[in-house]
Design a protein around this motif. Structure first.
Motif, short mmCIF file in Angstrom:
data_model
loop_
_atom_site.label_atom_id
_atom_site.label_comp_id
_atom_site.label_asym_id
_atom_site.label_seq_id
_atom_site.Cartn_x
_atom_site.Cartn_y
_atom_site.Cartn_z
N GLN A 284 -2.62 -5.78 -1.42
CA GLN A 284 -1.62 -6.54 -2.25
C GLN A 284 -0.63 -7.53 -2.19
O GLN A 284 0.62 -7.48 -2.59
CB GLN A 284 -0.88 -5.53 -2.95
CG GLN A 284 -0.19 -4.02 -1.46
CD GLN A 284 -1.04 -3.94 -0.87
OE1 GLN A 284 -2.53 -3.57 -1.33
NE2 GLN A 284 -0.55 -1.99 -0.82
N TYR B 209 -3.21 0.57 -6.00
CA TYR B 209 -3.70 -1.84 -5.92
C TYR B 209 -4.86 -1.28 -6.05
O TYR B 209 -5.07 -2.18 -7.51
CB TYR B 209 -3.05 -2.18 -4.91
CG TYR B 209 -3.63 -3.80 -5.38
CD1 TYR B 209 -2.85 -4.31 -5.66
CD2 TYR B 209 -4.59 -3.88 -4.23
CE1 TYR B 209 -3.69 -5.97 -5.38
CE2 TYR B 209 -4.94 -4.78 -3.87
CZ TYR B 209 -4.67 -5.98 -4.89
OH TYR B 209 -4.92 -7.55 -4.79
N ARG C 267 -6.82 -2.95 -9.80
CA ARG C 267 -7.73 -4.46 -8.87
C ARG C 267 -9.20 -4.41 -9.23
O ARG C 267 -9.06 -5.20 -10.00
CB ARG C 267 -7.73 -4.54 -7.61
CG ARG C 267 -8.54 -6.09 -6.87
CD ARG C 267 -7.51 -7.03 -7.94
NE ARG C 267 -7.92 -8.75 -6.61
CZ ARG C 267 -8.11 -9.54 -7.31
NH1 ARG C 267 -7.10 -9.70 -8.58
NH2 ARG C 267 -8.52 -10.84 -6.81
#
Length: 239
Positions: A85, A180, A184
């Protein structure tokens, strides 16, 4: 057969386990179980890379189309050297370990296993799934490996992770690196790796009905193995 696959995928996307992730304690237990699936995913991918590209020395050109070689190498680059991130290089497995440490989940078990590769080091409720994956990666025909990779991983993951994200957001669980990682994967697997792995499987089947049937059947088996993993994990979490 296709209906069976769709039903299994829906059961996995809506699995009751994901609704249980309401606290950091729940998340820790889930991650300490799921990390083995994050790890063994790479064995499936590396088998595909080994057989479709060339990683041997001396090098020889692949017998497969250049487009298929590119598909596999693009997935490998993304999995082994994506970004975190903060924009720093991070493979997905290492990113997951970072997320575990952030929420206080123990990484001792997976790190010990990586030293020995002894399946007895894996928690009993996880071990059958890991054993199935490793048996597939090491010994199954290439079409079955590609089927497990597509149906059991890349096509499945976005829907599962969206369910987990919804629960974590609803209960305001503080786990930014895990969030994240999940977001993702929804983006990358849904938009890039999923379509690439599907094209890989289609190229390997190449219009052969026998191979197509084999791929669907093995995809169903891979989904059943994942369902077993989640059922056992939920049972252990509740007890």
């Amino acid at each position: 057969m296709a209906a069976t696959l769709a039903q299994l995928q829906d059961s996995l996307h809506q699995h009751a386990l994901f609704k249980e992730l309401k606290t950091l304690t729940d998340v820790r237990f889930f991650m300490e179980s799921h990390v083995y699936a994050v790890w063994d995913f790479m064995s499936l991918l590396k088998r595909l890379q080994r057989d479709i590209t060339c990683v041997a020395v001396p090098w020889r050109p692949s017998p497969y189309p250049d487009s298929l070689v590119r598909f596999i190498n693009e997935i490998v680059v993304g999995e082994e050297s994506d970004v975190d991130q903060h924009g720093r290089a991070a493979g997905h497995f290492n990113l997951y370990l970072t997320a575990m440490e952030e929420v206080g989940a123990s990484t001792a078990g997976i790190r010990r296993f990586l030293q020995t590769l002894d399946l007895n080091e894996i928690p009993a409720h996880v071990r059958p799934f890991t054993a199935f994956t490793l048996e597939t990666a090491q010994h199954a025909p290439l079409v079955e490996v590609a089927a497990a990779f597509f149906y059991g991983r890349e096509k499945l993951i976005p829907g599962m992770f969206e369910s987990i994200i919804s629960t974590l957001e609803a209960h305001k669980v503080d786990c930014p690196t895990l969030m994240y990682y999940l977001v993702r994967h929804v983006h990358v697997d849904g938009g890039e790796h999923g379509p690439l792995s599907e094209m890989c499987l289609e190229a390997l089947c190449a219009g052969h009905q026998g191979r197509q049937h084999e791929a669907l059947e093995f995809g169903r088996q891979a989904l059943q193995e994942r369902l077993g993993l989640w059922d056992r994990t939920l049972e252990r979490m509740r007890t």
